[in-house]
Design a protein around this motif. Structure first.
Motif, PDB file in Angstrom:
ATOM      1  N   GLU A  42       0.829  -1.206   0.000  1.00  0.00           N
ATOM      2  CA  GLU A  42       0.000   0.000   0.000  1.00  0.00           C
ATOM      3  C   GLU A  42       0.864   1.257   0.000  1.00  0.00           C
ATOM      4  OE1 GLU A  42      -3.341  -2.499   2.524  1.00  0.00           O
ATOM      5  OE2 GLU A  42      -2.625  -0.597   3.341  1.00  0.00           O
ATOM      6  N   GLN A  43       1.954   1.261   0.778  1.00  0.00           N
ATOM      7  CA  GLN A  43       2.882   2.391   0.729  1.00  0.00           C
ATOM      8  C   GLN A  43       3.510   2.524  -0.656  1.00  0.00           C
ATOM      9  OE1 GLN A  43       5.887   2.061   3.782  1.00  0.00           O
ATOM     10  NE2 GLN A  43       4.654   3.152   5.287  1.00  0.00           N
ATOM     11  N   TRP A  46       1.441   4.590  -3.468  1.00  0.00           N
ATOM     12  CA  TRP A  46       1.385   6.044  -3.630  1.00  0.00           C
ATOM     13  C   TRP A  46       2.652   6.608  -4.251  1.00  0.00           C
ATOM     14  CZ3 TRP A  46       0.917   5.508   2.145  1.00  0.00           C
ATOM     15  CH2 TRP A  46       2.123   5.757   2.813  1.00  0.00           C
ATOM     16  N   SER A  51      -2.755   5.090  -5.154  1.00  0.00           N
ATOM     17  CA  SER A  51      -3.392   4.571  -3.950  1.00  0.00           C
ATOM     18  C   SER A  51      -4.777   5.175  -3.802  1.00  0.00           C
ATOM     19  CB  SER A  51      -2.546   4.872  -2.713  1.00  0.00           C
ATOM     20  OG  SER A  51      -2.451   6.278  -2.504  1.00  0.00           O
ATOM     21  N   ALA A  53      -7.630   5.959  -0.740  1.00  0.00           N
ATOM     22  CA  ALA A  53      -7.871   6.038   0.700  1.00  0.00           C
ATOM     23  C   ALA A  53      -9.326   6.399   0.967  1.00  0.00           C
ATOM     24  CB  ALA A  53      -6.956   7.080   1.332  1.00  0.00           C
ATOM     25  N   GLN A  55     -11.496   8.159   3.495  1.00  0.00           N
ATOM     26  CA  GLN A  55     -11.429   9.116   4.594  1.00  0.00           C
ATOM     27  C   GLN A  55     -12.813   9.457   5.156  1.00  0.00           C
ATOM     28  OE1 GLN A  55      -9.531  12.178   2.192  1.00  0.00           O
ATOM     29  NE2 GLN A  55      -7.551  11.730   3.109  1.00  0.00           N
ATOM     30  N   LEU A 236      -5.657   1.832   0.709  1.00  0.00           N
ATOM     31  CA  LEU A 236      -4.862   2.022   1.911  1.00  0.00           C
ATOM     32  C   LEU A 236      -5.644   1.592   3.140  1.00  0.00           C
ATOM     33  CD1 LEU A 236      -3.222   5.526   1.335  1.00  0.00           C
ATOM     34  CD2 LEU A 236      -2.421   3.277   0.589  1.00  0.00           C
ATOM     35  N   SER A 240      -1.050   1.837   6.716  1.00  0.00           N
ATOM     36  CA  SER A 240      -0.304   2.587   5.700  1.00  0.00           C
ATOM     37  C   SER A 240      -0.777   4.033   5.638  1.00  0.00           C
ATOM     38  CB  SER A 240      -0.460   1.916   4.323  1.00  0.00           C
ATOM     39  OG  SER A 240      -1.825   1.815   3.943  1.00  0.00           O
ATOM     40  N   TYR A 241      -2.082   4.263   5.744  1.00  0.00           N
ATOM     41  CA  TYR A 241      -2.586   5.631   5.697  1.00  0.00           C
ATOM     42  C   TYR A 241      -2.031   6.458   6.851  1.00  0.00           C
ATOM     43  CZ  TYR A 241      -5.765   9.610   5.542  1.00  0.00           C
ATOM     44  OH  TYR A 241      -6.269  10.885   5.489  1.00  0.00           O
ATOM     45  N   SER A 244       1.400   7.951   6.193  1.00  0.00           N
ATOM     46  CA  SER A 244       1.547   8.956   5.142  1.00  0.00           C
ATOM     47  C   SER A 244       1.705  10.358   5.719  1.00  0.00           C
ATOM     48  CB  SER A 244       0.348   8.918   4.189  1.00  0.00           C
ATOM     49  OG  SER A 244      -0.847   9.337   4.824  1.00  0.00           O
TER      50      SER A 244
END
Length: 448
Positions: A42-43, A46, A51, A53, A55, A236, A240-241, A244
């Motif tokens: 996942e990292q 981006w 990626s 996400a 939110q 993500l 991983s998120y 960031s």
């Protein structure tokens, strides 16, 4: 005053620090799995591909409408508002009267007299208090985080970022993708559904944040993931998120400066005992009996570029004095590889091991504070850390004295917890010393 308030919580304890340290565990991203695939993959997405996400669940949406809405934000925020107009956004930064940091978020100028503030609850709480008590001609409404609210959110909120983000959004939009400047937004259509698209980015990579009514959430998610499949898109997870932000240079969740001082008493009485501020937790090796030692300022967090001293705002005098001769500033600390490996190796040796370093983010509390040392002298505070696979490095963001802020400066991070008040979410361990080297903020090249 609410029936039970933050002030009641503060008055019920002999030590606010002990109270904040007694609370273990922290769920930062409700309704989002720790991993969708693997946090390393996942990292990598981006930085290498794209990626995705979700939110939708960990931020408050707070709407303010009315003739005095812009005045309200201008009176509270350190930011300048010249040239701010519908269709643009800014990172809103809020301080208390002493110039200490309260919270931040993204302020969206939706239309004439219509605004939305999106972010952690601390910022919306502070603005809502002043909207209700300051005589402003505004109306407010809010949608809480999924950790508090019953039922789904009003809006989904998604983000794509990475080298292929632009191509994905060009494919899914009905018609041409608007040419948006950074922190500008506009409405687009995706499969016949209206979506608001903000030019944004995290982890130093280009990207977009976009939102719309919750009933469209599944359809929009599926469309984005289908379009991104051939381009290596990865969703993500929380792990991983969470990492960031450290790579981007954003200090997540500093302790809000609300627990001390008579001038903040009215606000503490207004805040509910169910508020996030009443349930904060702290961990890390830095140890002080004075809760204000855990406070930071917007200047120390790297927001000096956002401060506009040409208007009056809460905390102006204190921040103006600080900006003239800042004592501390934000840096990245690059951890010594060997010292970090030694902490892991201690798990396989006799005796008490070092405090376990969760990968990619050793996240055990809302706010994290490790002591940063030059010899035996404490010269700063290290906040959340993260391992970044893309740079093969363990890093953390730290507020250090300006004399120690030059890239290449070598400092020591004390890794562990105070023996007399270890956060209960942290296992028994022996303290360890991590050699670190000061690096720029953000740590990586900003490609946004």
């Amino acid at each position: 005053m609410s029936e039970s308030s933050l002030e009641d919580v503060v008055q019920s304890t002999e030590s606010v620090v002990d109270l904040l340290r007694s609370r273990g565990g922290w769920v930062g991203f409700p309704n989002v799995p720790d991993e969708h695939t693997h946090w390393i993959e996942e990292q990598r997405a981006w930085a290498e591909t794209v990626s995705f996400a979700d939110q939708s669940h960990h931020m408050v949406d707070f709407w303010v409408d009315g003739p005095d809405a812009l005045e309200l934000f201008s009176d509270l925020a350190v930011n300048g508002f010249e040239g701010f107009e519908p269709g643009t956004a800014k990172q809103l930064v809020l301080a208390n009267p002493d110039g200490d940091f309260i919270g931040d978020g993204i302020l969206l100028y939706l239309d004439s007299e219509e605004f939305a503030l999106v972010g952690p609850p601390q910022g919306p709480n502070w603005v809502q208090f002043h909207a209700e008590t300051g005589g402003y001609d505004v109306t407010t409404r809010r949608d809480e985080t999924s950790g508090v609210r019953d039922g789904p959110p009003a809006n989904y909120r998604y983000q794509v970022q990475g080298p292929e983000a632009l191509a994905v959004m060009e494919e899914v939009t009905d018609g041409p993708l608007p040419d948006l400047g950074f922190f500008h937004f506009d409405d687009v259509m995706i499969d016949g559904r209206e979506v608001t698209l903000l030019r944004h980015g995290m982890s130093g990579e280009a990207g977009f944040e976009f939102w719309g009514p919750w009933e469209d959430a599944d359809a929009i998610r599926s469309r984005i993931l289908d379009a991104g499949e051939a381009r290596g898109i990865r969703q993500l997870g929380a792990r991983s998120y969470g990492s960031s932000a450290v790579v981007s240079g954003w200090v997540g969740m500093p302790l809000p400066a609300v627990y001390e001082s008579d001038v903040m008493a009215e606000y503490r009485e207004w805040l509910s005992a169910h508020s996030l501020e009443a349930h904060y937790s702290i961990a890390g090796s830095f140890d002080s009996d004075d809760v204000t030692d855990y406070y930071v300022t917007p200047v120390e967090l790297g927001y000096e570029r956002l401060i506009d001293f040409d208007h009056d705002f809460v905390g102006k005098a204190a921040l103006e004095a600080e900006a003239a001769d800042p004592a501390r500033t934000l840096v990245t600390l690059e951890w010594d590889d060997g010292d970090a490996v030694d902490v892991f190796a201690s798990l396989f040796a006799d005796g008490e091991p070092g405090k376990f370093i969760d990968f990619p983010v050793p996240w055990r509390s809302a706010s994290h504070y490790d002591a940063v040392l030059d010899g035996e002298e404490t010269v700063g505070l290290s906040t959340w850390a993260a391992y970044t696979y893309n740079e093969r490095a363990m890093i953390s963001l730290a507020v250090v004295e300006t004399d120690y802020a030059d890239p290449g400066t070598e400092l020591t991070l004390r890794w562990g917890e105070p023996e007399n008040r270890r956060n209960p979410a942290v296992e028994r361990h022996a303290p360890a010393s991590i050699s670190t080297t000061v690096a720029p903020v953000p740590y990586t090249t900003d490609n946004r």
